[in-house]
Enzyme design. Structure first.
Site, PDB file in Angstrom:
ATOM      1  N   ASN A 107       0.853  -1.191   0.000  1.00  0.00           N
ATOM      2  CA  ASN A 107       0.000   0.000   0.000  1.00  0.00           C
ATOM      3  C   ASN A 107       0.897   1.253   0.000  1.00  0.00           C
ATOM      4  OD1 ASN A 107      -1.387   2.291   1.087  1.00  0.00           O
ATOM      5  ND2 ASN A 107      -3.053   0.951   1.704  1.00  0.00           N
ATOM      6  N   GLU A 118     -10.479  -9.815   3.114  1.00  0.00           N
ATOM      7  CA  GLU A 118      -9.238  -9.424   3.785  1.00  0.00           C
ATOM      8  C   GLU A 118      -9.568  -9.255   5.269  1.00  0.00           C
ATOM      9  OE1 GLU A 118      -6.617  -6.535   2.102  1.00  0.00           O
ATOM     10  OE2 GLU A 118      -6.086  -5.740   4.066  1.00  0.00           O
ATOM     11  N   HIS A 166       0.939   6.340   1.668  1.00  0.00           N
ATOM     12  CA  HIS A 166       1.664   7.336   2.461  1.00  0.00           C
ATOM     13  C   HIS A 166       2.797   8.028   1.700  1.00  0.00           C
ATOM     14  CE1 HIS A 166      -1.061   6.756   5.577  1.00  0.00           C
ATOM     15  NE2 HIS A 166      -0.774   5.478   5.717  1.00  0.00           N
ATOM     16  N   HIS A 169      -5.623   3.596  -1.718  1.00  0.00           N
ATOM     17  CA  HIS A 169      -6.945   3.883  -1.153  1.00  0.00           C
ATOM     18  C   HIS A 169      -7.348   5.277  -1.599  1.00  0.00           C
ATOM     19  CE1 HIS A 169      -9.585   4.022   2.780  1.00  0.00           C
ATOM     20  NE2 HIS A 169     -10.260   4.302   1.683  1.00  0.00           N
ATOM     21  N   GLU A 227      -8.581   0.306  -3.009  1.00  0.00           N
ATOM     22  CA  GLU A 227      -9.316   0.294  -1.743  1.00  0.00           C
ATOM     23  C   GLU A 227     -10.284   1.465  -1.771  1.00  0.00           C
ATOM     24  OE1 GLU A 227      -6.631   0.102   1.566  1.00  0.00           O
ATOM     25  OE2 GLU A 227      -8.178   0.710   2.987  1.00  0.00           O
ATOM     26  N   THR A 256      -8.145   3.227   8.478  1.00  0.00           N
ATOM     27  CA  THR A 256      -9.359   2.402   8.520  1.00  0.00           C
ATOM     28  C   THR A 256      -9.437   1.685   9.864  1.00  0.00           C
ATOM     29  OG1 THR A 256      -8.942   2.038   6.176  1.00  0.00           O
ATOM     30  CG2 THR A 256     -10.702   0.748   7.182  1.00  0.00           C
ATOM     31  N   ARG A 290      -7.402  12.662   0.887  1.00  0.00           N
ATOM     32  CA  ARG A 290      -6.330  13.176   1.755  1.00  0.00           C
ATOM     33  C   ARG A 290      -4.935  12.747   1.286  1.00  0.00           C
ATOM     34  NH1 ARG A 290      -7.334   9.753   7.276  1.00  0.00           N
ATOM     35  NH2 ARG A 290      -9.425  10.595   7.010  1.00  0.00           N
ATOM     36  N   HIS A 298      -3.348  -4.780   7.820  1.00  0.00           N
ATOM     37  CA  HIS A 298      -3.527  -3.610   8.680  1.00  0.00           C
ATOM     38  C   HIS A 298      -2.675  -3.738   9.934  1.00  0.00           C
ATOM     39  CE1 HIS A 298      -5.108   0.082  10.274  1.00  0.00           C
ATOM     40  NE2 HIS A 298      -5.739   0.257   9.138  1.00  0.00           N
ATOM     41  N   ARG A 306      -9.524   7.830  -0.975  1.00  0.00           N
ATOM     42  CA  ARG A 306     -10.490   8.222   0.062  1.00  0.00           C
ATOM     43  C   ARG A 306     -11.446   9.290  -0.455  1.00  0.00           C
ATOM     44  NH1 ARG A 306     -10.397   7.362   5.469  1.00  0.00           N
ATOM     45  NH2 ARG A 306      -8.873   5.845   6.187  1.00  0.00           N
TER      46      ARG A 306
HETATM   47  N1  PXP Z   1      -5.653  -3.232   4.394  1.00  0.00           N
HETATM   48  C1  PXP Z   1      -6.596  -2.271   4.492  1.00  0.00           C
HETATM   49  C2  PXP Z   1      -8.003  -2.612   4.160  1.00  0.00           C
HETATM   50  C3  PXP Z   1      -6.264  -0.962   4.891  1.00  0.00           C
HETATM   51  O1  PXP Z   1      -7.226  -0.023   5.029  1.00  0.00           O
HETATM   52  C4  PXP Z   1      -4.915  -0.658   5.136  1.00  0.00           C
HETATM   53  C5  PXP Z   1      -4.531   0.759   5.493  1.00  0.00           C
HETATM   54  O2  PXP Z   1      -4.775   1.602   4.432  1.00  0.00           O
HETATM   55  C6  PXP Z   1      -3.977  -1.688   5.007  1.00  0.00           C
HETATM   56  C7  PXP Z   1      -4.367  -2.961   4.671  1.00  0.00           C
HETATM   57  C8  PXP Z   1      -2.538  -1.436   5.275  1.00  0.00           C
HETATM   58  O3  PXP Z   1      -2.407  -1.099   6.626  1.00  0.00           O
HETATM   59  P1  PXP Z   1      -1.032  -0.540   7.151  1.00  0.00           P
HETATM   60  O4  PXP Z   1      -0.797   0.751   6.487  1.00  0.00           O
HETATM   61  O5  PXP Z   1      -1.254  -0.433   8.623  1.00  0.00           O
HETATM   62  O6  PXP Z   1       0.011  -1.571   6.788  1.00  0.00           O
END
Ligand code: PXP
Length: 244
Positions: free
Chosen positions: A7, A151, A10, A43, A70, A101, A49, A198, A45
């Protein structure tokens, strides 16, 4: 052997801090692929953001691995997914005030609405994934809604693991592992793909990566954080070595 979806939200968070054009999430997607990522997640959003609409389109056009979009289960997002056609649409709950999330999607509570959304996404040729807490009723509802993938939210596991100083034998940690394992068993038994994510990082990923039937882990914040020091390609490669 579990696959790794990275992901890269960031990277866009950093760019948006200055509302400028760097660092570019497209570069991040390329670096993650070179580090061994099996998929890229962004993602989009509702409040935009971090990831912007044009990021999704550019990453879809240049990504050589699967793109997992996402998104909230809204008309606007479903419309974007059907137009841009990522490989997978992952439905998550979204709160304007949340930092990330916070919980899984309540599939039980909105079954008929989600069933209709899953059908629209399937008509557009997309694989559909539900981000859910490790609860048997949510797995059952996800199957009834027609999702291809579940997931499992590992956020509570990650929090307890950290609080216990990494002691996998700690009661709360062990209960989370048991719940995720059982949810995974039910997901694969129902014919869906079992993914998890997550809050996973370089110290807590082991027990989750070792779970039977696991298809893919989705990890973002920890990898981007390590990338600040070692670069994204290397950070992804280090995580890949931990989950094979
Ligand atoms: N899976 C989902 C559904 C998420 O919302 C996120 C965060 O955007 C992640 C995985 C990845 O989480 P993390 O950034 O804490 O590794």
């Amino acid at each position: 052997m579990a696959e790794l979806g990275v992901n890269i939200d960031h990277v866009a968070t950093l760019r948006q801090a200055r509302r400028t054009y760097e660092p570019d999430p497209v570069w991040a997607a390329v670096e993650a692929q070179l580090g061994g990522a099996d998929g890229i997640t962004v993602h989009l959003r509702e409040d935009r953001r971090h990831i912007q609409d044009h990021d999704v389109e550019r990453i879809k056009a240049s990504c050589h691995v699967r793109l997992n979009l996402e998104m909230a289960a809204t008309d606007e997002m479903v419309g974007i997914a059907c137009r841009v056609k990522p490989h997978q649409a992952m439905l998550v709950p979204e709160g304007r005030q949340e930092v990330t999330t916070e919980g899984g999607l309540d599939v039980v509570g909105q079954l008929s609405r989600l069933k209709a959304i899953v059908a629209r996404l399937h008509d557009a040729g997309l694989v559909t994934s539900a981000f859910i807490d490790p609860q048997p009723a949510q797995v059952e509802a996800a199957a009834a809604a027609g999702f291809d993938v579940c997931e499992i939210h590992t956020g509570a596991y990650a929090r307890f693991f950290h609080e216990a100083g990494g002691a996998a034998g700690n009661g709360d940690v062990a209960r989370q592992i048991a719940a995720i394992t059982e949810a995974g068993r039910r997901i694969t038994e129902a014919g869906m793909r079992f993914n998890a994510g997550h809050g996973l990082n370089y110290v807590n990923v082991g027990p989750i990566a070792a779970m039977a039937g696991l298809g893919e882990l989705h990890i973002g914040h920890a990898i981007v954080s390590r990338a600040v020091f070692v670069g994204l390609r290397e950070a992804v490669a280090q995580m890949k070595r931990l989950i094979v």
